[in-house]
Design a protein around this motif. Structure first.
Motif, mmCIF file in Angstrom:
data_model
loop_
_atom_site.group_PDB
_atom_site.id
_atom_site.type_symbol
_atom_site.label_atom_id
_atom_site.label_comp_id
_atom_site.label_asym_id
_atom_site.label_seq_id
_atom_site.Cartn_x
_atom_site.Cartn_y
_atom_site.Cartn_z
ATOM 1 N N SER A 104 58.747 51.271 23.302
ATOM 2 C CA SER A 104 59.676 51.347 22.164
ATOM 3 C C SER A 104 59.005 51.256 20.797
ATOM 4 C CB SER A 104 60.774 50.281 22.261
ATOM 5 O OG SER A 104 61.555 50.489 23.410
ATOM 6 N N GLN A 105 57.695 51.085 20.753
ATOM 7 C CA GLN A 105 57.039 51.052 19.445
ATOM 8 C C GLN A 105 57.160 52.398 18.724
ATOM 9 O OE1 GLN A 105 53.021 49.496 19.814
ATOM 10 N NE2 GLN A 105 53.711 47.812 21.106
ATOM 11 N N LEU A 126 66.899 48.025 20.357
ATOM 12 C CA LEU A 126 65.481 47.712 20.180
ATOM 13 C C LEU A 126 65.206 46.218 20.314
ATOM 14 C CD1 LEU A 126 64.449 50.128 17.291
ATOM 15 C CD2 LEU A 126 64.109 50.388 19.748
ATOM 16 N N GLU A 129 64.612 45.668 23.810
ATOM 17 C CA GLU A 129 63.337 46.238 24.237
ATOM 18 C C GLU A 129 62.174 45.309 23.894
ATOM 19 O OE1 GLU A 129 63.180 48.919 25.996
ATOM 20 O OE2 GLU A 129 65.216 49.668 25.728
ATOM 21 N N PHE A 130 62.297 44.604 22.777
ATOM 22 C CA PHE A 130 61.244 43.680 22.358
ATOM 23 C C PHE A 130 61.524 42.248 22.813
ATOM 24 C CE2 PHE A 130 60.641 47.268 19.452
ATOM 25 C CZ PHE A 130 59.292 47.509 19.661
ATOM 26 N N ASP A 135 58.414 36.311 24.105
ATOM 27 C CA ASP A 135 57.180 36.984 24.510
ATOM 28 C C ASP A 135 57.202 37.409 25.972
ATOM 29 O OD1 ASP A 135 56.166 36.620 21.987
ATOM 30 O OD2 ASP A 135 54.944 34.874 22.498
ATOM 31 N N GLU A 138 59.511 40.686 26.539
ATOM 32 C CA GLU A 138 59.244 41.976 25.900
ATOM 33 C C GLU A 138 58.888 42.982 26.988
ATOM 34 O OE1 GLU A 138 56.543 43.953 22.332
ATOM 35 O OE2 GLU A 138 55.858 42.135 23.340
ATOM 36 N N HIS A 139 59.439 44.176 26.908
ATOM 37 C CA HIS A 139 59.253 45.128 27.989
ATOM 38 C C HIS A 139 57.791 45.518 28.171
ATOM 39 C CE1 HIS A 139 63.730 46.515 28.183
ATOM 40 N NE2 HIS A 139 63.557 45.221 28.372
ATOM 41 N N SER A 140 57.029 45.576 27.092
ATOM 42 C CA SER A 140 55.603 45.870 27.238
ATOM 43 C C SER A 140 54.895 44.738 27.984
ATOM 44 C CB SER A 140 54.946 46.096 25.873
ATOM 45 O OG SER A 140 55.013 44.931 25.077
#
Length: 279
Positions: A104-105, A126, A129-130, A135, A138-140
């Protein structure tokens, strides 16, 4: 810090540029790449777009497209869910890491291009997504947890050195939609499609992870319930834009079909690579 290297493909160069602070010369190259690739591709899709008279006609068409895709899973999806070995699954995870590790970045640029109510609808998506500021959620981070369990590095450069052009194009498309597409309607259509399609598109990934005994599957399972809310928010964003000014529905639909096509190509390419890995 990602770097462009001699021999890099156009899509890989574009991916690196989208994540870099650019000189004027490199920004000019970025724009040239997009003019040769996504600009004419979007124009083709827009030329074929129906001329909707009302927003509800577009929403009905979107639901029809989503229903047809869900009812007709591809052979690649069935292979992933039912047959892929661990090494084959890891190949697919490797391909999509250039997206998952930076999830999502590429979308953030759209916020400054929308009126308040539409912007808030997108922002609500969003925020999830974050990880709502968490921490661990966050999807990443969820993707990092996945690759770590699979014994793979969490360094983005590792995957940039290995991904195919279709995977880069998937991410590069959203950078263009958010930042440089001539109207925000393209992004809103793309994201409305994406958030709704994930509700079935991620099921083969989740099924494969469960079948293979992978515990860090939350990157996939999280999307299977939360994106129902997200898809409604994106329809809200389109409606809110219409309260601000007239919406170009052909451009919204272009975002829908363009994204569907690019994601299908990325999935086909990733699973195609996986099928070549010995079972």
């Amino acid at each position: 810090m990602l770097e462009v290297r001699p021999g890099d493909s156009v899509q890989k160069r574009l991916y690196v540029y989208n994540r870099s602070v650019l000189t004027p010369e490199r920004y000019a190259e970025l724009c040239e790449i997009e003019r040769d690739w996504v600009v004419p591709l979007a124009a083709e899709h827009e030329e074929r777009a129906p001329r909707f008279g009302f927003r509800i006609e577009l929403i009905d068409a979107l639901h029809d497209l989503l229903g047809k895709e869900q009812a007709n899973p591809s052979g690649d999806e069935r292979f992933l869910a039912e047959e892929a070995t661990l090494d084959q699954f890891k190949t697919v995870v490797t391909e999509f890491a250039v997206d998952g590790l930076v999830e999502s970045q590429s979308h953030i640029g759209i916020l400054r291009r929308l009126p308040s109510k539409a912007r808030m609808a997108v922002l609500r998506v969003l925020i999830d997504e974050f990880g709502c500021g968490n921490d661990d959620m966050e999807h990443s981070r969820l993707y990092r947890d996945l690759v770590t369990e699979l014994g793979m590095p969490a360094d983005l450069q590792h995957y940039v050195d290995r991904a195919g052009d279709a995977s880069f194009a998937y991410v590069n498309l959203f950078h263009w939609l958010a930042d440089r597409a001539p109207a925000p309607e393209y992004f809103l259509g793309a994201y409305a499609y994406f958030e709704a399609s994930v509700l079935y598109a991620f099921k083969p990934f989740a099924a494969a992870a469960k079948r293979l005994g992978i515990s860090n599957d939350r990157y996939y399972t999280e999307h299977l319930y939360i994106d129902s809310f997200h898809s409604k928010q994106m329809q809200t964003a389109i409606r809110a834009l219409g309260e601000h000014r007239e919406v170009d529905l052909a451009k919204v639909w272009t975002g829908v079909t363009l994204t569907s096509a690019v994601i299908a190509e990325a999935t086909e390419a990733a699973v195609g690579r996986a099928r070549k890995v010995p079972a």
